[in-house]
Design an enzyme around this catalytic site. Structure first.
Site, short mmCIF file in Angstrom:
data_model
loop_
_atom_site.label_atom_id
_atom_site.label_comp_id
_atom_site.label_asym_id
_atom_site.label_seq_id
_atom_site.Cartn_x
_atom_site.Cartn_y
_atom_site.Cartn_z
N LYS A 85 17.93 -19.56 -9.13
CA LYS A 85 18.07 -18.10 -9.20
C LYS A 85 19.19 -17.72 -10.15
CE LYS A 85 15.31 -17.01 -7.91
NZ LYS A 85 13.99 -17.20 -7.36
N ASN B 71 -1.20 2.53 5.70
CA ASN B 71 -0.32 1.49 5.16
C ASN B 71 0.24 0.73 6.35
OD1 ASN B 71 1.60 -0.06 3.82
ND2 ASN B 71 3.09 1.61 3.72
N GLY B 72 0.08 -0.60 6.34
CA GLY B 72 0.57 -1.42 7.45
C GLY B 72 -0.45 -2.49 7.79
N GLU C 118 17.29 -23.82 -4.93
CA GLU C 118 16.84 -22.45 -5.18
C GLU C 118 18.00 -21.55 -5.61
OE1 GLU C 118 14.21 -21.10 -5.79
OE2 GLU C 118 14.44 -18.97 -5.35
N LYS D 217 6.29 -13.31 -14.81
CA LYS D 217 6.09 -13.30 -13.35
C LYS D 217 4.98 -14.25 -12.95
CE LYS D 217 7.00 -11.85 -9.26
NZ LYS D 217 8.23 -12.43 -8.69
N ARG E 140 4.87 0.35 -6.60
CA ARG E 140 4.86 -0.50 -5.40
C ARG E 140 3.89 -1.68 -5.58
NH1 ARG E 140 6.32 2.74 -0.66
NH2 ARG E 140 4.90 1.55 0.64
N TRP F 180 -2.82 -2.56 -1.68
CA TRP F 180 -2.42 -3.90 -2.08
C TRP F 180 -2.99 -4.81 -1.02
CZ3 TRP F 180 0.57 -8.21 -0.89
CH2 TRP F 180 0.83 -9.05 -1.99
N GLU G 167 18.34 -18.42 -13.86
CA GLU G 167 17.24 -17.58 -14.31
C GLU G 167 17.68 -16.16 -14.67
OE1 GLU G 167 13.02 -16.64 -12.08
OE2 GLU G 167 14.69 -17.40 -10.91
N HIS H 188 27.04 -40.11 -7.77
CA HIS H 188 26.24 -41.01 -8.61
C HIS H 188 26.11 -40.48 -10.04
CE1 HIS H 188 25.41 -43.37 -5.11
NE2 HIS H 188 25.02 -42.28 -4.46
N CYS I 266 0.84 -1.21 0.00
CA CYS I 266 0.00 0.00 0.00
C CYS I 266 0.87 1.26 0.00
CB CYS I 266 -0.88 0.05 1.24
SG CYS I 266 -1.93 -1.38 1.39
#
Ligand code: F6R
Length: 609
Positions: A486, A96-97, A482, A604, A27, A72, A489, A505, A2
């Site tokens: 990353k 906001n919060g 991961e 995305k 944002r 948001w 990507e 192996h 937000c």
């Protein structure tokens, strides 16, 4: 996330508020709204874009004072009634919060006759402010707001207007950003300077627990005890383009740096250190049902799937539940053997991944109970699953998942502790240790971020390599997966994530002196084993980069580069190691001039099969 804006001065408020809200669009948001004083408070809001908001605001709306908001969603779907500003009679509020005790306050205010029109936590602020201004003789807006913030638990940046005091705009802050812009005969309030940078670069950053008011030509700021504060102004040196990313070169870097706050938002209001419990009422799981569970199936793709592997280890260790992790695109075409006494957990930051949605539909057709772990309120998965655990990491704009991944890990820790306590697998003391550890993570991530120069140096040293290996054991195995995902990507370097014991192996054949191997070697019961695997690859002349604890004095003997993380609870170290690997990928991609926020061929939100 937000964003709030406010304006008071000699100009027309509407164009300034709309322009400021547009500057906060980066944002991420799903709804927007404004209140302008035009003899009375006039409010216009909409679920949609700022350009949609422009169409509902009357062309002839005049007024020199106003507040605005981009929302948001965190509490309640992205619908117009949930958009801000929220009103209570003659007051209007943007926020906001997250207000953690909003349910309790809502109950109390409902009992006093206040009618709630939204599902948001913010509406309690508006009603509480109205109540505090009127309950005990008439208080002014600032005194009412001072009373109100004393009762709020959680985080907030608030801007408020009262129809009876149009000459002031009140504000307050705790744990959410708020900055005041100082113009000539005009003042501004906003979640970040971008909002008013076109008008002024002279600013005052409001600190936690400060409250104050703006008039067209003056600013007053007070501490919690009502003492007036004298604050220096600062001059912003950024240009507009840099400010949109809050000064960071890329959204990915900004989002990596947001992690101390984003994970805090994930666990806010859910952890009781005193009792060793995690409260997840939103899942609506009865203790009897939890005790009857026999199996968990985690369904996800990509980074979310990597989080799922960590989830498997956690559910097995902490909740005594056999857990399978399924790749959603495979699961939907397989013949799963499922029965009623199982729990399906879909992990998807976007909530829109087509394969994950289809897999959840398939599991529901067997009568399995489902939970979604997602970051996007109102996304499709929230309608498909029986209940939802939101990660509340804020919008992620960089294509590569960073803060949503660590938020998923926190959600999985919380769920595993919750199930484990109810099933009697872990004691209150074991849970307390973990909870204390989780609460320490934001500070520890901050320390990792402070070491970014060392990680950058390491990235630059190996940025010209063609192949990379990432190895880890047990909980560090998903971290290795991961880390490799990353790197490939965003830097386009071929990278493999492996369970370290599997190297011999087959993949060991690929290890040469030209292959950097990142070994995630934080302390735990497989530490000695990873040391053996490090020796295996060193014997093939590989360069080894270890991610190791601060208090590990031994590791240096075996590896070429050590990237340190603060020592933590064994189960929690993956969060810290993941931040190191995010930065390693970021700086590698930077050194290679890659398109970091929008890597080639990737999207995305993968809404197609
Ligand atoms: C990698 C990345 C992807 C996503 C995957 C699933 O950085 O972001 O691998 O994790 O596309 O997306 P969600 O979590 O939205 O289902």
């Amino acid at each position: 996330m937000c964003g709030i804006v406010g304006y008071i001065g000699s100009e027309q408020a509407v164009p300034i508020l709309l322009e400021s809200l547009k500057m906060l669009e980066y944002r991420g948001y799903d709804s927007a709204g404004v209140t302008v004083f035009n003899g009375s408070l006039e409010t216009y809001k909409i679920a949609g874009r700022i350009k949609d908001l422009e169409t509902v605001i009357p062309q002839n709306l005049t007024g020199n004072t106003g507040i605005g908001h981009t929302r948001w969603a965190t509490h309640g779907k992205p619908e117009t009634r949930n958009a801000h500003p929220h009103l209570s009679s003659n007051v209007s509020v943007v926020h906001n919060g997250i207000i953690e005790n909003y349910m309790e306050l809502k109950e109390r205010l409902s009992g006093l006759g206040y009618e709630f029109l939204s599902d948001t936590d913010t509406e309690v602020i508006a009603h509480l402010l109205h109540f505090n201004m009127n309950c005990d003789g008439n208080k002014c807006l600032l005194d009412g707001l001072a009373e109100t913030v004393k009762e709020l638990e959680g985080s907030y940046a608030i801007a408020a207007l009262c129809a009876e005091e149009p000459e002031i705009l009140a504000f307050a802050r705790k744990d959410s950003p708020l900055v005041i812009g100082i113009g000539e005969g005009s003042n501004y309030a906003a979640s970040d300077v971008t909002a008013f940078l076109r008008h002024t670069k002279e600013v005052i950053f409001i600190n936690d627990n400060e409250i104050g008011l703006l008039r067209p030509g003056s600013i007053e700021i007070f501490d919690q005890g009502g003492n007036r504060l004298s604050r220096e102004t600062e001059t912003i040196e950024w240009d507009l383009e840099a400010a949109e990313k809050a000064g960071y070169e890329h959204f990915m870097l900004k989002e990596i740096h947001e992690q101390p706050t984003s994970i805090q938002n994930t666990f806010a209001g859910k952890l009781s250190e005193l009792e060793g419990t995690v409260t997840l009422d939103e899942l609506h799981l009865e203790p009897a049902e939890i005790k009857r569970l026999r199996r968990v199936t985690i369904i996800a793709c990509g980074t979310s799937w990597n989080a799922g592997i960590l989830g498997k280890y956690l559910f097995e260790k902490l909740a005594g539940l056999h857990t399978d992790v399924e790749t959603a695109s495979e699961f939907r075409y397989s013949n799963p053997v499922l029965c009623g006494e199982e729990l399906t957990i879909a992990i998807t930051q976007s909530g829109e991944t087509a394969d994950t949605l289809a897999a959840v539909r398939s599991s529901s057709s067997y009568g399995c109970r489902s939970i979604a772990i997602t970051n996007v309120v109102g996304s499709t998965i929230t309608r498909e699953a029986d209940s939802v655990l939101y990660t509340r990491a804020g919008p992620e704009i960089g294509v590569a998942a960073t803060k949503t991944f660590t938020a998923q890990l926190i959600a999985l820790y919380m769920l595993a502790i919750n199930l484990g306590r109810i099933r009697g697998i872990i004691s209150a003391n074991e849970a307390k240790d973990l909870i204390v550890g989780i609460k320490r993570l934001p500070g520890q991530i901050q320390k990792v971020l402070g070491r970014k120069d060392v990680i950058n140096d390491c990235a630059m040293q190996f940025a010209d390599k063609r192949d990379y290996f990432f190895i880890g054991r047990y909980l560090n195995y998903p971290v290795a997966l991961e880390g490799a995902l990353k790197l490939k990507e965003i830097s386009y370097i071929h990278a493999e994530g492996y369970a370290a014991g599997e190297l011999k192996h087959g993949p060991l054949a690929l290890i040469t002196e030209d292959t950097p191997v990142v070994a995630i070697a934080t302390k735990g019961h497989t530490y000695e084993k990873i040391l053996s695997n490090i020796k295996e690859v060193k014997a093939r002349n590989a360069t080894v980069i270890a991610v190791a604890d601060d208090d590990d004095t031994e590791i240096e003997k075996y590896v070429d580069v050590v990237l340190r993380v603060p020592s933590s609870h064994e189960l929690l170290a993956p969060v810290l190691s993941s931040v190191v690997l995010q930065l390693l990928s970021y700086y590698t991609a930077l050194a290679k001039y890659c398109s970091i926020d929008k890597p080639r061929n990737l999207a995305k939100s993968v809404t197609v099969e």
